[in-house]
Design a protein around this motif. Structure first.
Motif, PDB file in Angstrom:
ATOM      1  N   THR A  21       1.643   9.791   5.958  1.00  0.00           N
ATOM      2  CA  THR A  21       1.961   9.483   7.467  1.00  0.00           C
ATOM      3  C   THR A  21       3.572   9.685   7.705  1.00  0.00           C
ATOM      4  OG1 THR A  21       2.314   7.138   7.266  1.00  0.00           O
ATOM      5  CG2 THR A  21       0.197   7.808   8.111  1.00  0.00           C
ATOM      6  N   ASP A  22       4.498   9.561   6.642  1.00  0.00           N
ATOM      7  CA  ASP A  22       5.790   9.673   6.756  1.00  0.00           C
ATOM      8  C   ASP A  22       6.067  11.317   7.333  1.00  0.00           C
ATOM      9  OD1 ASP A  22       6.410   7.196   6.278  1.00  0.00           O
ATOM     10  OD2 ASP A  22       7.387   7.320   4.536  1.00  0.00           O
ATOM     11  N   PHE A  23       5.363  12.164   6.907  1.00  0.00           N
ATOM     12  CA  PHE A  23       5.527  13.526   6.806  1.00  0.00           C
ATOM     13  C   PHE A  23       5.104  13.910   8.324  1.00  0.00           C
ATOM     14  CE2 PHE A  23       5.457  12.805   2.468  1.00  0.00           C
ATOM     15  CZ  PHE A  23       6.246  13.965   2.004  1.00  0.00           C
ATOM     16  N   ILE A  24       3.924  13.438   9.054  1.00  0.00           N
ATOM     17  CA  ILE A  24       3.343  13.735  10.084  1.00  0.00           C
ATOM     18  C   ILE A  24       4.336  13.718  11.423  1.00  0.00           C
ATOM     19  CG2 ILE A  24       1.485  13.397  11.770  1.00  0.00           C
ATOM     20  CD1 ILE A  24       0.922  14.226   8.931  1.00  0.00           C
ATOM     21  N   GLY A  25       4.588  14.893  12.236  1.00  0.00           N
ATOM     22  CA  GLY A  25       5.408  14.981  13.277  1.00  0.00           C
ATOM     23  C   GLY A  25       7.003  14.807  12.821  1.00  0.00           C
ATOM     24  N   SER A  26       7.389  15.021  11.565  1.00  0.00           N
ATOM     25  CA  SER A  26       8.551  15.096  11.149  1.00  0.00           C
ATOM     26  C   SER A  26       8.928  16.346  10.257  1.00  0.00           C
ATOM     27  CB  SER A  26       8.814  13.863  10.189  1.00  0.00           C
ATOM     28  OG  SER A  26       8.359  14.182   8.893  1.00  0.00           O
ATOM     29  N   ARG A  27      10.214  16.688   9.957  1.00  0.00           N
ATOM     30  CA  ARG A  27      10.598  17.838   9.315  1.00  0.00           C
ATOM     31  C   ARG A  27      10.615  17.624   7.761  1.00  0.00           C
ATOM     32  NH1 ARG A  27      11.306  22.096  12.327  1.00  0.00           N
ATOM     33  NH2 ARG A  27      12.018  23.420  10.733  1.00  0.00           N
ATOM     34  N   GLN A  28       9.967  16.296   7.434  1.00  0.00           N
ATOM     35  CA  GLN A  28      10.180  16.019   6.010  1.00  0.00           C
ATOM     36  C   GLN A  28       9.215  16.982   5.216  1.00  0.00           C
ATOM     37  OE1 GLN A  28       9.797  11.937   5.311  1.00  0.00           O
ATOM     38  NE2 GLN A  28       9.279  12.053   3.082  1.00  0.00           N
ATOM     39  N   ARG A  29       9.432  17.559   4.235  1.00  0.00           N
ATOM     40  CA  ARG A  29       8.806  18.548   3.474  1.00  0.00           C
ATOM     41  C   ARG A  29       8.187  18.003   2.198  1.00  0.00           C
ATOM     42  NH1 ARG A  29      13.453  22.712   2.687  1.00  0.00           N
ATOM     43  NH2 ARG A  29      14.553  20.818   2.601  1.00  0.00           N
ATOM     44  N   PHE A  30       6.802  18.549   1.777  1.00  0.00           N
ATOM     45  CA  PHE A  30       6.224  18.242   0.572  1.00  0.00           C
ATOM     46  C   PHE A  30       7.113  18.917  -0.694  1.00  0.00           C
ATOM     47  CE2 PHE A  30       2.932  18.036   3.492  1.00  0.00           C
ATOM     48  CZ  PHE A  30       2.568  16.888   3.464  1.00  0.00           C
ATOM     49  N   TRP A  31       7.207  18.132  -1.652  1.00  0.00           N
ATOM     50  CA  TRP A  31       8.225  18.634  -2.797  1.00  0.00           C
ATOM     51  C   TRP A  31       7.542  19.801  -3.583  1.00  0.00           C
ATOM     52  CZ3 TRP A  31       6.852  18.813  -7.700  1.00  0.00           C
ATOM     53  CH2 TRP A  31       5.929  18.133  -8.569  1.00  0.00           C
ATOM     54  N   TRP A  32       6.214  19.746  -3.599  1.00  0.00           N
ATOM     55  CA  TRP A  32       5.471  20.820  -4.581  1.00  0.00           C
ATOM     56  C   TRP A  32       5.409  22.162  -3.840  1.00  0.00           C
ATOM     57  CZ3 TRP A  32       2.163  20.274  -8.890  1.00  0.00           C
ATOM     58  CH2 TRP A  32       1.422  21.337  -9.221  1.00  0.00           C
ATOM     59  N   GLU A  33       5.379  22.155  -2.579  1.00  0.00           N
ATOM     60  CA  GLU A  33       5.360  23.498  -1.605  1.00  0.00           C
ATOM     61  C   GLU A  33       6.960  23.987  -1.786  1.00  0.00           C
ATOM     62  OE1 GLU A  33       4.751  26.566   1.067  1.00  0.00           O
ATOM     63  OE2 GLU A  33       3.560  25.592  -0.576  1.00  0.00           O
ATOM     64  N   SER A  34       7.992  22.971  -1.603  1.00  0.00           N
ATOM     65  CA  SER A  34       9.302  23.291  -1.342  1.00  0.00           C
ATOM     66  C   SER A  34      10.001  23.919  -2.486  1.00  0.00           C
ATOM     67  CB  SER A  34      10.229  22.349  -0.767  1.00  0.00           C
ATOM     68  OG  SER A  34       9.702  22.121   0.681  1.00  0.00           O
ATOM     69  N   LEU A  35       9.773  23.302  -3.534  1.00  0.00           N
ATOM     70  CA  LEU A  35      10.119  23.398  -5.082  1.00  0.00           C
ATOM     71  C   LEU A  35       9.578  24.937  -5.584  1.00  0.00           C
ATOM     72  CD1 LEU A  35      11.657  20.718  -4.708  1.00  0.00           C
ATOM     73  CD2 LEU A  35      10.975  20.399  -7.048  1.00  0.00           C
ATOM     74  N   GLY A  36       8.246  24.957  -5.581  1.00  0.00           N
ATOM     75  CA  GLY A  36       7.299  25.672  -5.975  1.00  0.00           C
ATOM     76  C   GLY A  36       7.829  27.046  -5.285  1.00  0.00           C
ATOM     77  N   LEU A  58     -16.398  16.847   3.254  1.00  0.00           N
ATOM     78  CA  LEU A  58     -15.173  17.447   2.883  1.00  0.00           C
ATOM     79  C   LEU A  58     -14.176  16.360   3.193  1.00  0.00           C
ATOM     80  CD1 LEU A  58     -17.041  19.800   2.573  1.00  0.00           C
ATOM     81  CD2 LEU A  58     -15.257  21.344   3.698  1.00  0.00           C
ATOM     82  N   THR A  59     -13.268  16.499   2.038  1.00  0.00           N
ATOM     83  CA  THR A  59     -11.928  15.588   2.415  1.00  0.00           C
ATOM     84  C   THR A  59     -10.649  16.646   2.106  1.00  0.00           C
ATOM     85  OG1 THR A  59     -11.768  14.785  -0.080  1.00  0.00           O
ATOM     86  CG2 THR A  59     -12.849  13.573   1.874  1.00  0.00           C
ATOM     87  N   PHE A  60      -9.495  16.395   2.853  1.00  0.00           N
ATOM     88  CA  PHE A  60      -8.350  17.286   2.789  1.00  0.00           C
ATOM     89  C   PHE A  60      -7.351  16.060   2.537  1.00  0.00           C
ATOM     90  CE2 PHE A  60     -10.932  20.084   4.934  1.00  0.00           C
ATOM     91  CZ  PHE A  60     -10.488  21.583   4.401  1.00  0.00           C
ATOM     92  N   ASP A  61      -6.565  16.294   1.617  1.00  0.00           N
ATOM     93  CA  ASP A  61      -5.340  15.583   1.189  1.00  0.00           C
ATOM     94  C   ASP A  61      -3.973  15.916   1.658  1.00  0.00           C
ATOM     95  OD1 ASP A  61      -7.225  13.895  -0.241  1.00  0.00           O
ATOM     96  OD2 ASP A  61      -5.917  13.920  -2.118  1.00  0.00           O
ATOM     97  N   ASP A  62      -3.045  15.054   2.101  1.00  0.00           N
ATOM     98  CA  ASP A  62      -1.952  15.153   2.503  1.00  0.00           C
ATOM     99  C   ASP A  62      -1.619  15.460   4.075  1.00  0.00           C
ATOM    100  OD1 ASP A  62      -1.134  15.154   0.089  1.00  0.00           O
ATOM    101  OD2 ASP A  62      -1.054  17.160  -0.260  1.00  0.00           O
ATOM    102  N   GLY A  63      -2.315  16.118   4.877  1.00  0.00           N
ATOM    103  CA  GLY A  63      -2.112  16.389   6.108  1.00  0.00           C
ATOM    104  C   GLY A  63      -1.311  17.869   6.381  1.00  0.00           C
ATOM    105  N   TRP A  64      -1.608  18.760   5.594  1.00  0.00           N
ATOM    106  CA  TRP A  64      -0.949  20.049   5.876  1.00  0.00           C
ATOM    107  C   TRP A  64      -1.095  20.716   7.171  1.00  0.00           C
ATOM    108  CZ3 TRP A  64       2.304  21.920   2.234  1.00  0.00           C
ATOM    109  CH2 TRP A  64       2.478  21.281   1.036  1.00  0.00           C
TER     110      TRP A  64
END
Length: 333
Positions: A123-138, A93-99
């Protein structure tokens, strides 16, 4: 459609339990691709979430089915098999992105069923408040954050020449969700900077969407989870020049080496997109393996920098016999 799915499920089950299927899969490895495990199945059922999300009941059902038919192994046991041979095919099993829900919802079930997994971090998202665009926009367009936020985002999209399709106002939930899925897919062609600016126009959620480094280290310490890089900013590599491409690869690699004890020697292409130039750059950064998204099974003879994977949706997790059909398609000579 119901008859077509029934035929696929039946054919897949027959293949997996037939001498022909067992022979073709002997010594082969199946690498599965997931992204998220949500807190409930109803949310994961909608088309705009179905492809990237599974619910906890569906995920548990999938894990139990996999344990019955496969040896569930770490990814590296497929890529660098040891001397111990099994009569059963192997699955990783592999998981992408790091949700963040990989830790909150997926890991407890992986631990319960004792199924190892690999998580590939942007890695830029880990430990930051940066968000994944797909989730935020969707979710903003789905009214999850209120009409005011939705109207503001629609105005921003119109300014970019990306008006919403009429079906996004359809009263039927399934049609509306399917229209949102297609619209979000169309936004992948926007430049990363434009997607980031659109994301900044969405309301901030109460929690970061990504894991933090404390969670990464805790999951790694469990012995069930290992981590690899999935780009730094999740920019799609095809559109990057050589300098930016090298920066993305090296920044994500360095972050993993600083944040993990045993990062995987496997790169995972954002969105699965790669070509000969990108594979060469990844190899130059000392990665002997890389994951794409082309479906298929791994026999150790294909390009190790273009490893095939089979995606898992909510629909597939609920009906794993559909997965056996896809494995059959991928195993054909």
């Amino acid at each position: 459609m119901a008859i077509k799915q029934l035929l696929k499920r039946t054919s897949g089950w027959l293949y997996l339990n037939s001498p022909v299927g067992r022979h073709q899969l002997h010594g082969a490895g199946v690498i599965l691709m997931l992204h998220r495990v949500l807190a409930n199945d109803r949310a994961a059922d909608l088309p705009h979430r179905n492809e990237l999300c599974v619910g906890p009941k569906a995920f548990a059902h999938l894990l139990a089915w996999l344990k019955k038919h496969f040896d569930c192994v770490p990814l590296m046991e497929i890529l660098q098999p040891g001397s111990v041979r099994s009569e059963r095919p192997k699955v990783a099993l592999t998981f992408d992105d790091g949700w963040r829900d990989n830790a909150l919802n997926a890991f407890p079930l992986l631990k319960k069923y004792q199924v190892p997994a690999s998580i590939f971090l942007s890695t830029d998202f880990i430990g930051s408040r940066q968000r994944f665009w797909w989730e935020s926009l969707g979710e903003t367009l789905w009214h999850s954050h209120g009409e005011k936020a939705r109207a503001h985002l629609i105005e921003c999209l119109q300014q970019l020449g990306r008006p919403l399709p009429v079906l996004l106002d359809d009263l039927d939930v399934q049609r509306r969700s399917l229209a949102l899925l297609h619209f979000l897919q169309s936004l992948k062609s926007l430049a990363p900077g434009e997607l980031n600016r659109l994301t900044d126009q969405c309301p901030e959620e109460s929690l970061p969407q990504a894991l933090d480094w404390h969670q990464v280290r805790a999951l790694e310490a469990s012995g069930l989870i290992r981590f690899g890089p999935h780009g730094a900013s999740h920019a799609i590599f095809i559109g990057l020049d050589d300098q930016r491409l090298d920066e993305e690869i090296s920044r994500s690699r360095n972050a993993l080496h600083n944040g993990c004890n045993r990062p995987l020697p496997v790169y995972c292409y954002p969105n699965g997109d790669h070509d000969a130039r990108i594979r060469e750059h990844v190899a130059d950064h000392d990665f002997p393996f890389a994951l794409g998204t082309a479906p298929g099974i791994y026999r150790g003879i294909s390009d190790p920098l273009a490893l095939p994977r089979i995606g898992i949706s909510q629909r597939t997790a609920r009906n794993p016999e559909l997965l056996s059909w896809r494995i059959y398609r991928g195993a054909r000579p």
